[in-house]
Write a protein that holds these residues in place. Sequence first.
Motif, PDB file in Angstrom:
ATOM      1  N   ASP A  14       0.817  -1.215   0.000  1.00  0.00           N
ATOM      2  CA  ASP A  14       0.000   0.000   0.000  1.00  0.00           C
ATOM      3  C   ASP A  14       0.849   1.262   0.000  1.00  0.00           C
ATOM      4  O   ASP A  14       0.355   2.338  -0.325  1.00  0.00           O
ATOM      5  N   TYR A  15       2.118   1.128   0.403  1.00  0.00           N
ATOM      6  CA  TYR A  15       2.979   2.310   0.438  1.00  0.00           C
ATOM      7  C   TYR A  15       4.406   1.899   0.102  1.00  0.00           C
ATOM      8  O   TYR A  15       4.873   0.829   0.496  1.00  0.00           O
ATOM      9  N   GLY A  16       5.082   2.749  -0.651  1.00  0.00           N
ATOM     10  CA  GLY A  16       6.472   2.502  -0.999  1.00  0.00           C
ATOM     11  C   GLY A  16       7.050   3.716  -1.697  1.00  0.00           C
ATOM     12  O   GLY A  16       6.400   4.769  -1.811  1.00  0.00           O
ATOM     13  N   HIS A  17       8.278   3.565  -2.182  1.00  0.00           N
ATOM     14  CA  HIS A  17       8.979   4.663  -2.864  1.00  0.00           C
ATOM     15  C   HIS A  17       9.458   4.200  -4.234  1.00  0.00           C
ATOM     16  O   HIS A  17       9.857   3.040  -4.407  1.00  0.00           O
ATOM     17  N   TYR A  18       9.458   5.120  -5.181  1.00  0.00           N
ATOM     18  CA  TYR A  18       9.964   4.829  -6.526  1.00  0.00           C
ATOM     19  C   TYR A  18      10.848   5.964  -7.005  1.00  0.00           C
ATOM     20  O   TYR A  18      10.780   7.106  -6.519  1.00  0.00           O
ATOM     21  N   VAL A  19      11.698   5.641  -7.986  1.00  0.00           N
ATOM     22  CA  VAL A  19      12.458   6.624  -8.755  1.00  0.00           C
ATOM     23  C   VAL A  19      12.108   6.371 -10.207  1.00  0.00           C
ATOM     24  O   VAL A  19      12.272   5.254 -10.707  1.00  0.00           O
ATOM     25  N   ASP A  20      11.606   7.397 -10.890  1.00  0.00           N
ATOM     26  CA  ASP A  20      11.143   7.276 -12.269  1.00  0.00           C
ATOM     27  C   ASP A  20      12.034   8.154 -13.144  1.00  0.00           C
ATOM     28  O   ASP A  20      11.920   9.385 -13.148  1.00  0.00           O
ATOM     29  N   VAL A  21      12.938   7.523 -13.883  1.00  0.00           N
ATOM     30  CA  VAL A  21      13.899   8.237 -14.728  1.00  0.00           C
ATOM     31  C   VAL A  21      13.332   8.309 -16.142  1.00  0.00           C
ATOM     32  O   VAL A  21      13.126   7.282 -16.793  1.00  0.00           O
ATOM     33  N   GLY A  22      13.099   9.537 -16.619  1.00  0.00           N
ATOM     34  CA  GLY A  22      12.392   9.729 -17.877  1.00  0.00           C
ATOM     35  C   GLY A  22      10.901   9.626 -17.635  1.00  0.00           C
ATOM     36  O   GLY A  22      10.176   8.906 -18.330  1.00  0.00           O
ATOM     37  N   ALA A  23      10.421  10.371 -16.648  1.00  0.00           N
ATOM     38  CA  ALA A  23       9.045  10.220 -16.170  1.00  0.00           C
ATOM     39  C   ALA A  23       8.008  10.592 -17.219  1.00  0.00           C
ATOM     40  O   ALA A  23       6.904  10.059 -17.218  1.00  0.00           O
ATOM     41  N   PHE A  24       8.327  11.565 -18.078  1.00  0.00           N
ATOM     42  CA  PHE A  24       7.438  11.983 -19.171  1.00  0.00           C
ATOM     43  C   PHE A  24       6.150  12.574 -18.605  1.00  0.00           C
ATOM     44  O   PHE A  24       6.167  13.605 -17.956  1.00  0.00           O
ATOM     45  N   HIS A  25       5.023  11.955 -18.824  1.00  0.00           N
ATOM     46  CA  HIS A  25       3.715  12.487 -18.439  1.00  0.00           C
ATOM     47  C   HIS A  25       3.320  11.947 -17.065  1.00  0.00           C
ATOM     48  O   HIS A  25       3.676  10.822 -16.716  1.00  0.00           O
ATOM     49  N   PRO A  26       2.579  12.726 -16.259  1.00  0.00           N
ATOM     50  CA  PRO A  26       2.200  12.238 -14.927  1.00  0.00           C
ATOM     51  C   PRO A  26       1.292  11.018 -14.936  1.00  0.00           C
ATOM     52  O   PRO A  26       1.272  10.248 -13.965  1.00  0.00           O
ATOM     53  N   VAL A  27       0.539  10.818 -16.018  1.00  0.00           N
ATOM     54  CA  VAL A  27      -0.440   9.724 -16.067  1.00  0.00           C
ATOM     55  C   VAL A  27      -0.181   8.807 -17.262  1.00  0.00           C
ATOM     56  O   VAL A  27      -0.051   7.592 -17.119  1.00  0.00           O
ATOM     57  N   LYS A  28      -0.118   9.386 -18.462  1.00  0.00           N
ATOM     58  CA  LYS A  28      -0.037   8.590 -19.683  1.00  0.00           C
ATOM     59  C   LYS A  28       1.292   7.835 -19.775  1.00  0.00           C
ATOM     60  O   LYS A  28       2.356   8.409 -19.578  1.00  0.00           O
ATOM     61  N   GLN A  29       1.209   6.551 -20.079  1.00  0.00           N
ATOM     62  CA  GLN A  29       2.383   5.697 -20.266  1.00  0.00           C
ATOM     63  C   GLN A  29       3.304   5.707 -19.050  1.00  0.00           C
ATOM     64  O   GLN A  29       4.519   5.565 -19.171  1.00  0.00           O
ATOM     65  N   SER A  30       2.723   5.854 -17.885  1.00  0.00           N
ATOM     66  CA  SER A  30       3.506   5.934 -16.656  1.00  0.00           C
ATOM     67  C   SER A  30       3.550   4.586 -15.946  1.00  0.00           C
ATOM     68  O   SER A  30       2.505   3.965 -15.709  1.00  0.00           O
ATOM     69  N   ASN A  31       4.742   4.152 -15.574  1.00  0.00           N
ATOM     70  CA  ASN A  31       4.891   2.935 -14.786  1.00  0.00           C
ATOM     71  C   ASN A  31       4.658   3.169 -13.296  1.00  0.00           C
ATOM     72  O   ASN A  31       4.596   2.203 -12.527  1.00  0.00           O
ATOM     73  N   THR A  32       4.538   4.433 -12.888  1.00  0.00           N
ATOM     74  CA  THR A  32       4.446   4.727 -11.451  1.00  0.00           C
ATOM     75  C   THR A  32       3.138   5.378 -11.026  1.00  0.00           C
ATOM     76  O   THR A  32       2.882   5.503  -9.828  1.00  0.00           O
TER      77      THR A  32
END
Length: 222
Positions: free
Chosen positions: A24-42
């Motif tokens: 339910d809770y954790g931390h991520y690092v998104d390199v090349g985040a691009f768009h906040p929603v579209k095509q987002s792994n995070t």
Amino acid sequence: MNDLNKTYSSQIEDLLIRHLLPYDYGHYVDVGAFHPVKQSNTYSLYLRGWDGVLIEPQPAYTRLLREHRPRDICVEKAVSDTPGQQTMRLWWGASSLEASWPIPEQTPDGDPVGTMNVETDTLAAILYDHATVRDRCDLCSIDVEGFEAQVIRSIDFTTFRPALFVIESVEWKSLRKTHRDWEPTLLEHGYEFATDNYANRFYFRSERQDIRTRLNQLDNKP
């Protein structure tokens, strides 16, 4: 109301991430985040209560990230093994520091493309300023259009050891697999290959037997 079971990644990577890291809770690092929603792994993790560091060099997208992902830390830089200034190639929202990355004269919709100068830094240096996320990171997603090897070379594996890496592993347009350029570095630093959906490869930290168990559950499904 947000659908917590919806996928936002380009090829349902976030569904597999949620299976391997069902917290339910954790931390991520998104390199090349691009768009906040579209095509987002995070983004699906963000909806579940996670937070982390989003690294994106294009100002238009960093504004969107800060607006729509206020819990996250947004860093307006590109990651490279060479700090300073570099030329970024742009095409229809996508971007790459790779000098050979091909771009046409304009996008299919007629939008101009070209280049821009961006500030670059190593991932080690960027995360030094965000040690809470660095030291407790569960997921690192890397999508940098052919510049993966340089990003991975810029990691300090003595301080940054996320449980799971998800890394784009195909060359844009040609669809050539690129993981041989950078996979040995991950294996040398105690990571194991987990699975591949062709576009991305997944690696987990060797001592994380819980992730191995969840992978086996997927393999054993009828």
